[in-house]
Scaffold this motif. Structure first.
Motif, PDB file in Angstrom:
ATOM      1  N   ALA A 249     -24.740  44.063  44.588  1.00 47.23           N
ATOM      2  CA  ALA A 249     -25.495  42.874  44.990  1.00 47.23           C
ATOM      3  C   ALA A 249     -26.036  42.113  43.787  1.00 47.23           C
ATOM      4  N   GLY A 250     -25.631  42.515  42.585  1.00 46.46           N
ATOM      5  CA  GLY A 250     -26.104  41.847  41.376  1.00 46.46           C
ATOM      6  C   GLY A 250     -25.486  40.472  41.195  1.00 46.46           C
ATOM      7  N   GLY A 251     -26.096  39.674  40.342  1.00 44.15           N
ATOM      8  CA  GLY A 251     -25.632  38.301  40.167  1.00 44.15           C
ATOM      9  C   GLY A 251     -25.128  37.969  38.783  1.00 44.15           C
ATOM     10  N   ALA A 252     -25.029  38.936  37.871  1.00 43.85           N
ATOM     11  CA  ALA A 252     -24.588  38.650  36.507  1.00 43.85           C
ATOM     12  C   ALA A 252     -23.115  38.261  36.483  1.00 43.85           C
ATOM     13  N   LEU A 253     -22.772  37.290  35.659  1.00 43.79           N
ATOM     14  CA  LEU A 253     -21.396  36.834  35.503  1.00 43.79           C
ATOM     15  C   LEU A 253     -20.951  37.005  34.059  1.00 43.79           C
ATOM     16  N   ASP A 254     -19.673  37.237  33.893  1.00 42.26           N
ATOM     17  CA  ASP A 254     -19.080  37.426  32.573  1.00 42.26           C
ATOM     18  C   ASP A 254     -18.486  36.117  32.091  1.00 42.26           C
ATOM     19  N   GLU A 255     -18.366  36.000  30.777  1.00 43.87           N
ATOM     20  CA  GLU A 255     -17.775  34.803  30.193  1.00 43.87           C
ATOM     21  C   GLU A 255     -16.253  34.910  30.209  1.00 43.87           C
ATOM     22  N   THR A 256     -15.592  33.822  30.552  1.00 43.98           N
ATOM     23  CA  THR A 256     -14.150  33.735  30.432  1.00 43.98           C
ATOM     24  C   THR A 256     -13.811  32.363  29.869  1.00 43.98           C
ATOM     25  N   MET A 257     -12.530  32.074  29.755  1.00 41.14           N
ATOM     26  CA  MET A 257     -12.103  30.855  29.090  1.00 41.14           C
ATOM     27  C   MET A 257     -11.176  30.047  29.979  1.00 41.14           C
ATOM     28  N   VAL A 258     -11.292  28.742  29.876  1.00 46.10           N
ATOM     29  CA  VAL A 258     -10.410  27.823  30.579  1.00 46.10           C
ATOM     30  C   VAL A 258      -9.686  26.991  29.521  1.00 46.10           C
ATOM     31  N   PHE A 259      -8.362  27.003  29.569  1.00 49.81           N
ATOM     32  CA  PHE A 259      -7.583  26.274  28.572  1.00 49.81           C
ATOM     33  C   PHE A 259      -7.479  24.807  28.949  1.00 49.81           C
ATOM     34  N   ASP A 260      -7.500  23.970  27.913  1.00 51.79           N
ATOM     35  CA  ASP A 260      -7.421  22.534  28.149  1.00 51.79           C
ATOM     36  C   ASP A 260      -6.053  22.120  28.692  1.00 51.79           C
ATOM     37  N   ARG A 261      -5.002  22.870  28.307  1.00 52.16           N
ATOM     38  CA  ARG A 261      -3.663  22.570  28.811  1.00 52.16           C
ATOM     39  C   ARG A 261      -3.529  23.113  30.224  1.00 52.16           C
ATOM     40  N   ALA A 262      -3.262  22.230  31.162  1.00 51.23           N
ATOM     41  CA  ALA A 262      -3.176  22.631  32.568  1.00 51.23           C
ATOM     42  C   ALA A 262      -1.849  23.329  32.845  1.00 51.23           C
ATOM     43  N   PHE A 263      -1.858  24.229  33.821  1.00 50.03           N
ATOM     44  CA  PHE A 263      -0.621  24.876  34.249  1.00 50.03           C
ATOM     45  C   PHE A 263       0.238  23.883  35.019  1.00 50.03           C
ATOM     46  N   ALA A 264       1.555  24.001  34.838  1.00 52.59           N
ATOM     47  CA  ALA A 264       2.484  23.089  35.509  1.00 52.59           C
ATOM     48  C   ALA A 264       3.177  23.735  36.703  1.00 52.59           C
ATOM     49  N   PHE A 265       3.059  25.039  36.870  1.00 48.82           N
ATOM     50  CA  PHE A 265       3.767  25.706  37.966  1.00 48.82           C
ATOM     51  C   PHE A 265       3.081  25.431  39.302  1.00 48.82           C
ATOM     52  N   THR A 266       3.843  25.641  40.370  1.00 47.65           N
ATOM     53  CA  THR A 266       3.303  25.564  41.722  1.00 47.65           C
ATOM     54  C   THR A 266       3.706  26.837  42.467  1.00 47.65           C
ATOM     55  N   TYR A 267       3.006  27.123  43.554  1.00 44.92           N
ATOM     56  CA  TYR A 267       3.304  28.301  44.360  1.00 44.92           C
ATOM     57  C   TYR A 267       4.343  27.974  45.424  1.00 44.92           C
ATOM     58  N   VAL A 268       5.270  28.910  45.636  1.00 44.04           N
ATOM     59  CA  VAL A 268       6.186  28.783  46.764  1.00 44.04           C
ATOM     60  C   VAL A 268       5.402  28.952  48.059  1.00 44.04           C
ATOM     61  N   ARG A 269       4.511  29.924  48.085  1.00 42.88           N
ATOM     62  CA  ARG A 269       3.551  30.119  49.176  1.00 42.88           C
ATOM     63  C   ARG A 269       2.208  30.412  48.544  1.00 42.88           C
ATOM     64  N   GLU A 270       1.194  29.688  48.964  1.00 45.78           N
ATOM     65  CA  GLU A 270      -0.139  29.850  48.378  1.00 45.78           C
ATOM     66  C   GLU A 270      -0.633  31.274  48.593  1.00 45.78           C
ATOM     67  N   PRO A 271      -0.963  32.010  47.531  1.00 47.18           N
ATOM     68  CA  PRO A 271      -1.461  33.378  47.706  1.00 47.18           C
ATOM     69  C   PRO A 271      -2.893  33.383  48.210  1.00 47.18           C
ATOM     70  N   ARG A 272      -3.269  34.493  48.843  1.00 43.69           N
ATOM     71  CA  ARG A 272      -4.646  34.637  49.293  1.00 43.69           C
ATOM     72  C   ARG A 272      -5.564  34.915  48.113  1.00 43.69           C
ATOM     73  N   SER A 273      -5.065  35.697  47.143  1.00 45.23           N
ATOM     74  CA  SER A 273      -5.839  36.031  45.947  1.00 45.23           C
ATOM     75  C   SER A 273      -4.880  36.551  44.890  1.00 45.23           C
ATOM     76  N   PRO A 274      -5.334  36.684  43.631  1.00 48.90           N
ATOM     77  CA  PRO A 274      -4.471  37.265  42.598  1.00 48.90           C
ATOM     78  C   PRO A 274      -4.085  38.705  42.874  1.00 48.90           C
ATOM     79  N   GLU A 275      -4.745  39.346  43.862  1.00 50.90           N
ATOM     80  CA  GLU A 275      -4.435  40.732  44.196  1.00 50.90           C
ATOM     81  C   GLU A 275      -3.232  40.852  45.129  1.00 50.90           C
ATOM     82  N   ASP A 276      -2.657  39.739  45.568  1.00 48.95           N
ATOM     83  CA  ASP A 276      -1.557  39.792  46.523  1.00 48.95           C
ATOM     84  C   ASP A 276      -0.423  40.682  46.012  1.00 48.95           C
ATOM     85  N   GLN A 277       0.216  41.386  46.940  1.00 46.19           N
ATOM     86  CA  GLN A 277       1.336  42.255  46.580  1.00 46.19           C
ATOM     87  C   GLN A 277       2.504  41.475  46.014  1.00 46.19           C
TER      88      GLN A 277
END
Length: 452
Positions: A249-277
């Motif tokens: 139930a804690g609220g601390a967040l970790d630092e991550t990075m966002v790159f200025d260059r955007a991704f160009a790929f698209t999904y064939v089917r939108e995943p529910r989450s990065p954990e998808d099989q």
């Protein structure tokens, strides 16, 4: 205030504290923390309609996982233990220095207390060589890589856990065998250790976005414009898996990075989450096709890889089902596995037709015993699965062959035991007289196999 009044107030407060968790079960429940699997609601009956004798245990398990304010209470207890006793309330999380958290399961690898056996190392390397052979037959090239454990790269943030025992880490022992077997290997340990910046999350077991970008650059080796050297912005938006295990139930967040260059790929089917099989992507700006078997380290890595290929399929299937090569037509096969799970290569045989081999002459009878189990597991249509094991003196670096009638197949030297093997053979194979061939003192021997 009288003594009786004080006693009544105390009793009332105690009763309220006892009833609060039960009352809290009437409120909307927080999602499970850190992929925790909560007990399902109890059932009075079994699927066949009969009485469920485990009902009371299921009720107990359900209440233990769902009582009101459970995550808040767990978080408060963990914070108290950490601040007062400097200890972790979770047996899965290790409290490190300067607020760092580590995954407890990675500690034996760092301390060399549970090393892979020589046979397991050979089984891992040779199984990958067989995968490479199969992939080449499908017109694809293989690249294998290992995501380093966090404590392998940043041991200075570990608490006092002791000095590693003499010897090398499993990955260092495996590396020469991969070279011996001719398995292409991308060494992320060298790349990460060469960087002065910390590329893993402080509150998570995985690399951050810049770490994922560096892994991409090593794996693609100049195939696409490097991400790691691109411009980026730091944001504090990542919820660490280790932190969530410890403080749900804690609220601390970790630092991550966002790159200025955007991704160009698209999904064939939108995943529910990065954990998808399974995740499928396409990028008209790129060529080539990728099939990547990955684990949780691929959650941050797959977008970078997807951006480098015209088509990509990312699978979390384990054991690896190589039929996906035929399905996807991929020309590149990447296998990414975290360091702490290297032993899986020796325990979980991949799924693909066993290669046929030739034999000149008849080997002498061996002295070991062999047992096999033949089944149709449905994982490879049109094929039978043969699992077996050898008991006796066998060379640690011995391949294993199985002869069925006049056909000889090579097995993956992987399975549930020290000298286990697994293979898939055509369903019309002559399994009545199964024989197993192996090396002892460098010479080939043959024994009949007892069928379970």
């Amino acid at each position: 205030m009288t003594v009786q009044t004080k006693a009544n107030i105390a009793a009332g407060a105690f009763l309220a504290a006892c009833l609060l968790p039960a009352a809290g079960m009437l409120l909307p429940e927080r999602p499970a923390a850190a992929n925790q699997a909560l007990a399902p609601p109890p059932s009075f009956t079994r699927p066949d309609g009969s009485w469920n004798p485990a009902l009371l245990q299921e009720v107990s398990d359900y209440i233990a996982d769902h009582f009101g304010f459970r995550q808040e209470l767990i978080t408060a207890e963990a914070a108290l233990e950490a601040s007062v006793f400097h200890s972790s309330a979770s047996d899965k999380v290790l409290l490190g220095r300067e607020g760092w958290l580590f995954y407890q399961e990675t500690l034996p690898g760092y301390l060399h207390t549970d090393p892979m056996t020589e046979r397991e190392l050979y089984a891992a390397a040779h199984t990958l060589a067989l995968v490479q052979e199969y992939a080449a037959g499908q017109g694809a090239s293989l690249l294998f890589t290992v995501a380093p454990n966090k404590c392998s790269l940043y041991p200075e943030y570990l608490p006092r856990v002791g000095t590693p025992l003499p010897g090398e880490a499993d990955i260092d022992r495996l590396r020469p065998l991969l070279e011996q077997e001719g398995v292409p290997y991308a060494d992320l340990f060298v790349a990460f250790r060469a960087q002065p910046d910390v590329l893993y999350h402080r509150l998570d077991s995985h690399w951050n976005a810049r770490g994922a970008a560096l892994a991409h650059d090593v794996l693609t080796n100049g195939k696409a414009q490097p991400f790691f050297s691109g411009s980026w912005q730091a944001v504090r938006t990542h919820r660490g898996d280790l932190y969530e295990m410890l403080y749900p139930a804690g609220g601390a967040l970790d630092e991550t990075m966002v790159f200025d260059r955007a991704f160009a790929f698209t999904y064939v089917r939108e995943p529910r989450s990065p954990e998808d099989q399974r995740i499928e992507t396409q990028n008209p700006e790129r060529t080539g096709s990728l099939l990547m078997f990955r684990d949780s380290f691929g959650n941050a890595l797959y977008p970078f890889m997807a951006d480098s290929y015209g088509k990509a399929v990312f699978s979390r299937a384990m054991p690896y089902s190589l039929t996906l090569l035929e399905e996807t037509g991929a020309d590149t096969l990447v296998i990414e596995l975290v360091e702490r799970n290297l032993k899986w290569l020796a325990l979980r045989a991949p799924i693909f037709p066993a290669p046929q081999r030739g034999l000149t002459g008849e080997p002498p009878q061996g002295s070991v015993s062999a047992r096999v189990k033949i089944s149709d597991d449905g994982l490879l249509p049109g094929f039978l699965r043969i699992e077996g094991s050898l008991s006796g003196a066998v060379d640690e670096q011995s391949p294993v062959y199985v002869r069925l009638g006049g056909m000889l197949y090579e097995a993956s030297p992987s399975g549930g035991g020290e000298f286990s093997f697994t293979l898939y053979v055509p369903e019309d194979a002559q399994t009545e007289e199964t024989q197993v061939l192996y090396l002892m003192d460098g010479s080939l021997y043959i024994v009949p196999a007892a069928v379970d």
